[in-house]
Motif scaffolding. Structure first.
Motif, mmCIF file in Angstrom:
data_model
loop_
_atom_site.group_PDB
_atom_site.id
_atom_site.type_symbol
_atom_site.label_atom_id
_atom_site.label_comp_id
_atom_site.label_asym_id
_atom_site.label_seq_id
_atom_site.Cartn_x
_atom_site.Cartn_y
_atom_site.Cartn_z
ATOM 1 N N LYS A 1 33.748 11.099 -29.112
ATOM 2 C CA LYS A 1 32.958 11.658 -28.005
ATOM 3 C C LYS A 1 31.469 11.445 -28.265
ATOM 4 O O LYS A 1 30.720 11.092 -27.369
ATOM 5 N N ASP A 2 31.079 11.692 -29.528
ATOM 6 C CA ASP A 2 29.661 11.550 -29.877
ATOM 7 C C ASP A 2 29.221 10.088 -29.756
ATOM 8 O O ASP A 2 28.101 9.801 -29.317
ATOM 9 N N ILE A 3 30.133 9.201 -30.184
ATOM 10 C CA ILE A 3 29.808 7.762 -30.088
ATOM 11 C C ILE A 3 29.649 7.383 -28.615
ATOM 12 O O ILE A 3 28.714 6.673 -28.237
ATOM 13 N N ALA A 4 30.567 7.917 -27.773
ATOM 14 C CA ALA A 4 30.515 7.606 -26.336
ATOM 15 C C ALA A 4 29.202 8.087 -25.734
ATOM 16 O O ALA A 4 28.545 7.353 -24.980
ATOM 17 N N ILE A 5 28.801 9.302 -26.075
ATOM 18 C CA ILE A 5 27.584 9.834 -25.461
ATOM 19 C C ILE A 5 26.350 9.105 -25.991
ATOM 20 O O ILE A 5 25.400 8.845 -25.251
ATOM 21 N N LEU A 6 26.386 8.733 -27.291
ATOM 22 C CA LEU A 6 25.254 7.973 -27.841
ATOM 23 C C LEU A 6 25.078 6.666 -27.069
ATOM 24 O O LEU A 6 23.966 6.267 -26.731
ATOM 25 N N LYS A 7 26.226 6.024 -26.784
ATOM 26 C CA LYS A 7 26.133 4.754 -26.049
ATOM 27 C C LYS A 7 25.673 5.010 -24.606
ATOM 28 O O LYS A 7 24.902 4.223 -24.058
ATOM 29 N N ALA A 8 26.151 6.106 -24.011
ATOM 30 C CA ALA A 8 25.769 6.406 -22.632
ATOM 31 C C ALA A 8 24.266 6.664 -22.530
ATOM 32 O O ALA A 8 23.642 6.285 -21.547
ATOM 33 N N ILE A 9 23.696 7.276 -23.561
ATOM 34 C CA ILE A 9 22.267 7.608 -23.456
ATOM 35 C C ILE A 9 21.370 6.500 -24.006
ATOM 36 O O ILE A 9 20.182 6.700 -24.210
ATOM 37 N N GLY A 10 21.965 5.325 -24.246
ATOM 38 C CA GLY A 10 21.122 4.168 -24.517
ATOM 39 C C GLY A 10 21.178 3.585 -25.910
ATOM 40 O O GLY A 10 20.451 2.645 -26.225
ATOM 41 N N LYS B 1 16.170 5.027 -17.485
ATOM 42 C CA LYS B 1 16.183 5.298 -16.040
ATOM 43 C C LYS B 1 17.287 6.238 -15.589
ATOM 44 O O LYS B 1 17.230 6.751 -14.467
ATOM 45 N N VAL B 2 18.318 6.403 -16.415
ATOM 46 C CA VAL B 2 19.463 7.211 -15.981
ATOM 47 C C VAL B 2 19.692 8.360 -16.960
ATOM 48 O O VAL B 2 19.594 8.175 -18.178
ATOM 49 N N GLY B 3 20.013 9.508 -16.408
ATOM 50 C CA GLY B 3 20.438 10.634 -17.256
ATOM 51 C C GLY B 3 21.846 11.027 -16.837
ATOM 52 O O GLY B 3 22.123 11.158 -15.643
ATOM 53 N N PHE B 4 22.727 11.145 -17.836
ATOM 54 C CA PHE B 4 24.122 11.468 -17.511
ATOM 55 C C PHE B 4 24.443 12.920 -17.852
ATOM 56 O O PHE B 4 24.017 13.437 -18.891
ATOM 57 N N VAL B 5 25.233 13.519 -16.934
ATOM 58 C CA VAL B 5 25.805 14.840 -17.234
ATOM 59 C C VAL B 5 27.293 14.734 -16.899
ATOM 60 O O VAL B 5 27.658 14.192 -15.847
ATOM 61 N N PHE B 6 28.120 15.192 -17.820
ATOM 62 C CA PHE B 6 29.570 15.077 -17.615
ATOM 63 C C PHE B 6 30.188 16.475 -17.477
ATOM 64 O O PHE B 6 29.538 17.489 -17.758
ATOM 65 N N GLU C 1 27.181 18.612 -34.782
ATOM 66 C CA GLU C 1 26.416 18.754 -36.032
ATOM 67 C C GLU C 1 24.930 18.994 -35.783
ATOM 68 O O GLU C 1 24.194 19.349 -36.699
ATOM 69 N N LEU C 2 24.495 18.754 -34.534
ATOM 70 C CA LEU C 2 23.070 18.877 -34.225
ATOM 71 C C LEU C 2 22.791 20.183 -33.496
ATOM 72 O O LEU C 2 23.660 20.722 -32.812
ATOM 73 N N THR C 3 21.552 20.663 -33.629
ATOM 74 C CA THR C 3 21.150 21.870 -32.886
ATOM 75 C C THR C 3 20.920 21.476 -31.420
ATOM 76 O O THR C 3 20.889 20.279 -31.078
ATOM 77 N N ALA C 4 20.722 22.483 -30.592
ATOM 78 C CA ALA C 4 20.462 22.231 -29.170
ATOM 79 C C ALA C 4 19.250 21.316 -29.015
ATOM 80 O O ALA C 4 19.292 20.324 -28.285
ATOM 81 N N LEU C 5 18.181 21.640 -29.748
ATOM 82 C CA LEU C 5 16.952 20.850 -29.642
ATOM 83 C C LEU C 5 17.194 19.412 -30.111
ATOM 84 O O LEU C 5 16.732 18.459 -29.472
ATOM 85 N N GLU C 6 17.915 19.264 -31.221
ATOM 86 C CA GLU C 6 18.176 17.906 -31.743
ATOM 87 C C GLU C 6 19.015 17.097 -30.761
ATOM 88 O O GLU C 6 18.802 15.890 -30.590
ATOM 89 N N ASN C 7 19.976 17.745 -30.108
ATOM 90 C CA ASN C 7 20.786 17.049 -29.110
ATOM 91 C C ASN C 7 19.919 16.524 -27.971
ATOM 92 O O ASN C 7 20.114 15.405 -27.500
ATOM 93 N N VAL C 8 18.957 17.338 -27.573
ATOM 94 C CA VAL C 8 18.077 16.926 -26.472
ATOM 95 C C VAL C 8 17.143 15.813 -26.938
ATOM 96 O O VAL C 8 16.772 14.912 -26.182
ATOM 97 N N LEU C 9 16.802 15.887 -28.194
ATOM 98 C CA LEU C 9 15.842 14.936 -28.779
ATOM 99 C C LEU C 9 16.424 13.519 -28.935
ATOM 100 O O LEU C 9 15.679 12.529 -28.914
ATOM 101 N N ILE C 10 17.740 13.444 -29.081
ATOM 102 C CA ILE C 10 18.385 12.163 -29.422
ATOM 103 C C ILE C 10 17.990 10.991 -28.494
ATOM 104 O O ILE C 10 17.630 9.919 -28.999
ATOM 105 N N PRO C 11 17.986 11.153 -27.162
ATOM 106 C CA PRO C 11 17.607 9.998 -26.322
ATOM 107 C C PRO C 11 16.167 9.552 -26.548
ATOM 108 O O PRO C 11 15.864 8.364 -26.465
ATOM 109 N N TYR D 1 18.958 -0.241 -22.567
ATOM 110 C CA TYR D 1 17.567 0.129 -22.264
ATOM 111 C C TYR D 1 17.489 0.888 -20.933
ATOM 112 O O TYR D 1 16.839 1.939 -20.840
ATOM 113 N N ILE D 2 18.168 0.351 -19.895
ATOM 114 C CA ILE D 2 18.141 0.996 -18.565
ATOM 115 C C ILE D 2 18.771 2.391 -18.645
ATOM 116 O O ILE D 2 18.250 3.360 -18.082
ATOM 117 N N ARG D 3 19.911 2.486 -19.362
ATOM 118 C CA ARG D 3 20.594 3.783 -19.466
ATOM 119 C C ARG D 3 19.696 4.803 -20.169
ATOM 120 O O ARG D 3 19.703 5.987 -19.856
#
Lengths: 222, 417
Positions: free
Chosen positions: B312-321, A83-88, A96-106, A78-80
Motif C-alpha cells: 500500500k505504501d509503495i502504491a501511494i508513494l508511486k501515486a504521489i510522484g 499537478k494532481v493530489g490523490f485521496v482514496f 511508520e511515519l507521523t501525520a506531519l511526515e506523511n504530509v511532507l512526503i510529496p 512529475y505530473i502526479r
C-alpha cells in the motif's frame, strides 16, 4: 477557464473486458465534478487514467493541452507529484511515519524544497484541516476521519491544480463525511479543481457537474 | 536528508525486531568468517613457517633414478609398451660429490642466505628399557645456524655442545618424552645400522612444535655421524636458506641444473600437506560462504516480507510522484544499511572472538603442538568480511526492491490495499 486535464475518446481494455468504451472529458480550473455510477461502470478506471496512474488502451490524455506520452514514466511521476493530489477511500498513510511526515512526503520529492519551509507549510495545512496538535501522531493514533484529513493534507502538500478523490467518504461516518465534503467545497472555492467519485447521490448533488457512467461510457452529464 | 534515505530509515527503524534479526544474521556470518580465517590461516601459516624454517627452504640430495625400462626405450623408442619384471634397486651412491665446492659457490649467491651440509641416517636409540627408532642428522653447527633456525627451537640453546663435545646428541622433544629422557646430561645408547653401539650424552632437546619431526629427529656433530655411519668426509644433503621463500621453487630448479643433483624446494617437499591446506581452505570458505548465503537469504526473506506488507505504501508513494527507481533505492538502501551495520557488528564480533580464542590456555597436541590457538590476525580478513557482507546484502535486497518498484499501484488501489 484553462483545461487542466482532458481525455479524448479513451478506451481501456483488460483482457477481453472492455472497461472504458470511448470516453471524452475535460476538467477545467475551478471545476467541482463528481462521477457516479454502479460498480464496474468504469468510474475508478477513468480516474486512474486521468490521474496518469494507468494508461488508456486507445485515445489521448492532455495535461494543460499537452498530449501525454505514457512511456515517459519520469514525466508521469512529475505530473502526479506537481499537478494532481490523490485521496482514496482508504487513507493509505504510511504507518511508520507521523501525520506531519506523511504530509511532507510529496514535498520531499523535490530536492530543491527547503525542508523547514515545507514542514511549516505542511503543519499549517494540518492546522487548517483541524489537526493542530496531532502532527506527531502516528496514523493508528488518529480516528478514521482524522486519518482521511491527513490524506487530504498530503494530497494538497504540493499545491496541485486538481484533487482526485476515489470514494473519499466511503469509510467515514456521516459527521466525518460532512467534514470532508466541506473541505472539498472550500478547496474548490479557493480555486482547486475537484474530481470526486462517489456512490452517494446526496454528495454528488453538491458538486457543479455530475457525470453518470454506465458500462464504460458517460451516460449523462448534468 | 535525502527523501529516499529518510523513508528507508523510517521503514527500517520502525521494524526494529526484523532489522535486528537481519543485522544479527550478517554479523554472525562476518564474525564467523573473520574468526575462522584467523584460526585456519594461523594454523596453516604456523605449520608452514615451522616446517620451512626447521627443515630447509631447499634441500639438495641424491635422487634415486631407477629406470629399468630405460634401455628398452633407447632401443625401440618412447612409444613402446613394456614392463620389466625382476629388476632390483641398484645400490644408491648416497653422497654429494664435491659438496665443499657447492658450499663455497652458493654462499656467494645473492638469493641465498646460508648453505649447510647434512649427513642423514637411521638408528635405534635406547634409554633404559625404552627403544625408539630415530632419524639422525649430522650437522656443522656454524653453517647450520646460517641455513636453518633449528637452534631457535633448542630448549637450552646448547647447539655449540655438538662441537665442544663430539659425543653429545640433541634429541627431539617428543622422542625424548617417549624414551623417558627428562633432563639433559643423560646418556643414551645409539645403535647404528651396522650394529655398532655408541653412548652419547643428551645436550639439548629439540622442540619445533611439529610432532612428526620432534618424535624422530636427533642431531649429532657431522664428524661424529660420519664416523658412526662409516662415511668419512661424506654428506648426502645440502640445505639452503633463501631470502624469498616464494622463490624457492625457481632457485631449486637452478641449483638442480647447476649441480646435477636433485634440489627439492619446500613447496615440493610438502606439496601433499599444502594440497590438504588448499582443500581445507576451500572447505572453510564454503562453510563461511554458506553462513553468508544464509544471512543473505535472511535479508532477502525479510525484505520480501516487507515489500509484501508495504504494498500500500509503495502504491501511494508511486501515486504521489515517486518513480520506480526511487522505490528500488528505498529498499536497496535498507538492505545495504542492514549489511553495513551487520558487517560492522560482525567485525567487532570477529575481533572479540579472536581475543577470546587467543586468551584460551591449553596444550594442543596433534599435527602441531602449541599453547592455545595460533591466530593469523591479518586486518585483510576484516576488509574481506566487510565487503562480502555488503555485496551479499546488496544482491539480497535487490530482487525484493525490484519487485517493489514493479508493483502496479492501480492493482493495489483496486484491491482496497
Amino acid at each position: 477557464m484553462n483545461t487542466i486535464i482532458e481525455a479524448k475518446d479513451i478506451t481501456k481494455t483488460v483482457g477481453l473486458n472492455k472497461i472504458l468504451k470511448g470516453v471524452s472529458l475535460q476538467i477545467k480550473q475551478g471545476d467541482l465534478l463528481s462521477i457516479i455510477g454502479v460498480s464496474g461502470s468504469g468510474k475508478s478506471t477513468l480516474m486512474y487514467i486521468l490521474g496518469l496512474l494507468d494508461e488508456p488502451t486507445t485515445g489521448e490524455i492532455l495535461v494543460n493541452d499537452n498530449p501525454i506520452n505514457f512511456k515517459d514514466k519520469k514525466y508521469l511521476s512529475y505530473i502526479r507529484n506537481k499537478k494532481v493530489g490523490f485521496v482514496f477511500q482508504f487513507h493509505y498513510l504510511i504507518s511508520e511515519l507521523t501525520a506531519l511526515e506523511n504530509v511532507l512526503i510529496p514535498t520531499l520529492k523535490n530536492i530543491n524544497n527547503n525542508k523547514k519551509e515545507s514542514e511549516e507549510k505542511c503543519a499549517s495545512l494540518l492546522d487548517s484541516l483541524g489537526l493542530k496538535g496531532k502532527e506527531k501522531r502516528k496514523p493508528y493514533e488518529l480516528s478514521g476521519g482524522e486519518q482521511q484529513r491527513v490524506a487530504i493534507a498530503r494530497a494538497l502538500a504540493n499545491d496541485p491544480e486538481i484533487i482526485m478523490a476515489d470514494e473519499p467518504t466511503g469509510n467515514l461516518d456521516s459527521k466525518n463525511t460532512r467534514i470532508v465534503m466541506d473541505i472539498f467545497i472550500e478547496l474548490n472555492l479557493q480555486g482547486k479543481a475537484i474530481l470526486m467519485i462517489t456512490h452517494e447521490n446526496d454528495l454528488a448533488k453538491e458538486t457543479n457537474r455530475i457525470i453518470k457512467m454506465n458500462d464504460g461510457i458517460i451516460e449523462s452529464i448534468s | 536528508m535525502n527523501p529516499l534515505i529518510f523513508i528507508g530509515l523510517k521503514l527500517l527503524t520502525e521494524r526494529k525486531r526484523q532489522a535486528l534479526v537481519s543485522i544479527l544474521g550478517v554479523a554472525l556470518g562476518v564474525g564467523a568468517f573473520i574468526a575462522m580465517s584467523a584460526v585456519m590461516n594461523g594454523f596453516q601459516s604456523y605449520f608452514v613457517q615451522q616446517v620451512v624454517d626447521v627443515n630447509a627452504h631447499i634441500t639438495l640430495k641424491v635422487e634415486e633414478t631407477e629406470d629399468p625400462e630405460k634401455i628398452l626405450r633407447l632401443a625401440y623408442g618412447s612409444d613402446i609398451l613394456s614392463d620389466v619384471l625382476g629388476s632390483k634397486p641398484k645400490e644408491l651412491k648416497d653422497k654429494i660429490t664435491g659438496y665443499k665446492n657447492f658450499l663455497t659457490k652458493y654462499q656467494q649467491d645473492d638469493r641465498i642466505i646460508g648453505v649447510a651440509p647434512h649427513l642423514t641416517g637411521q638408528a635405534i636409540i635406547n634409554y633404559g628399557t625404552k627403544e625408539k627408532s630415530a632419524s639422525m642428522i649430522g650437522i656443522d653447527e656454524t653453517l647450520e645456524k646460517k641455513a636453518s633456525i633449528m637452534d631457535q627451537y633448542l630448549e637450552h640453546g646448547n647447539i655449540e655442545k655438538l662441537t665442544t663435545d663430539r659425543n653429545s646428541i640433541i634429541i627431539g622433544k617428543v622422542l625424548a618424552k617417549d624414551l623417558g629422557v627428562r633432563e639433559i646430561g643423560k646418556k643414551v645408547t645409539l645403535v647404528a645400522p651396522n650394529g655398532a653401539v655408541y653412548t652419547l650424552k643428551v645436550s639439548d632437546f629439540f622442540n619445533s612444535g611439529i610432532t612428526t619431526i620432534d618424535q624422530v629427529r636427533v642431531y649429532l656433530n657431522l664428524r661424529t655421524l660420519q664416523a658412526i655411519l662409516d662415511k668419512p668426509n661424506q654428506v648426502n644433503e645440502l640445505i639452503f636458506k633463501v631470502k624469498n621463500v616464494d622463490e624457492a621453487d625457481k632457485i631449486a630448479a637452478d641449483i638442480s641444473k647447476d649441480t646435477g643433483y636433485f634440489a627439492e624446494s619446500w613447496q615440493k617437499a610438502y606439496s601433499n600437506i599444502l594440497d590438504i591446506f588448499k582443500l581445507q581452505d576451500w572447505i572453510t570458505y564454503m562453510i563461511v560462504f554458506a553462513i553468508l548465503i544464509v544471512s543473505a537469504f535472511g535479508i532477502f526473506n525479510i525484505m520480501m516480507m516487507t515489500v509484501l506488507e508495504k504494498k500500500k505504501d509503495i502504491a501511494i508513494l508511486k501515486a504521489i510522484g515517486y518513480e520506480d527507481t526511487d522505490v528500488t533505492k528505498i529498499f536497496v538502501f535498507q538492505g545495504l544499511l542492514v549489511g553495513l551495520i551487520g558487517a560492522l557488528v560482525g567485525c567487532a564480533l570477529g575481533y572479540l572472538i579472536q581475543v577470546w580464542l587467543s586468551s584460551l590456555d591449553f596444550n594442543l597436541e596433534g599435527m602441531i603442538r602449541t599453547k592455545g590457538f595460533v591466530l593469523d590476525r591479518d586486518p585483510i580478513y576484516y576488509v574481506y568480511g566487510f565487503l562480502f557482507a555488503v555485496i551479499f546484502s546488496f544482491f539480497a535486497s535487490f530482487y525484493p526492491s525490484w519487485r517493489a518498484s514493479s508493483l502496479f499501484p492501480v492493482d493495489i488501489f483496486r484491491s482496497g490495499g
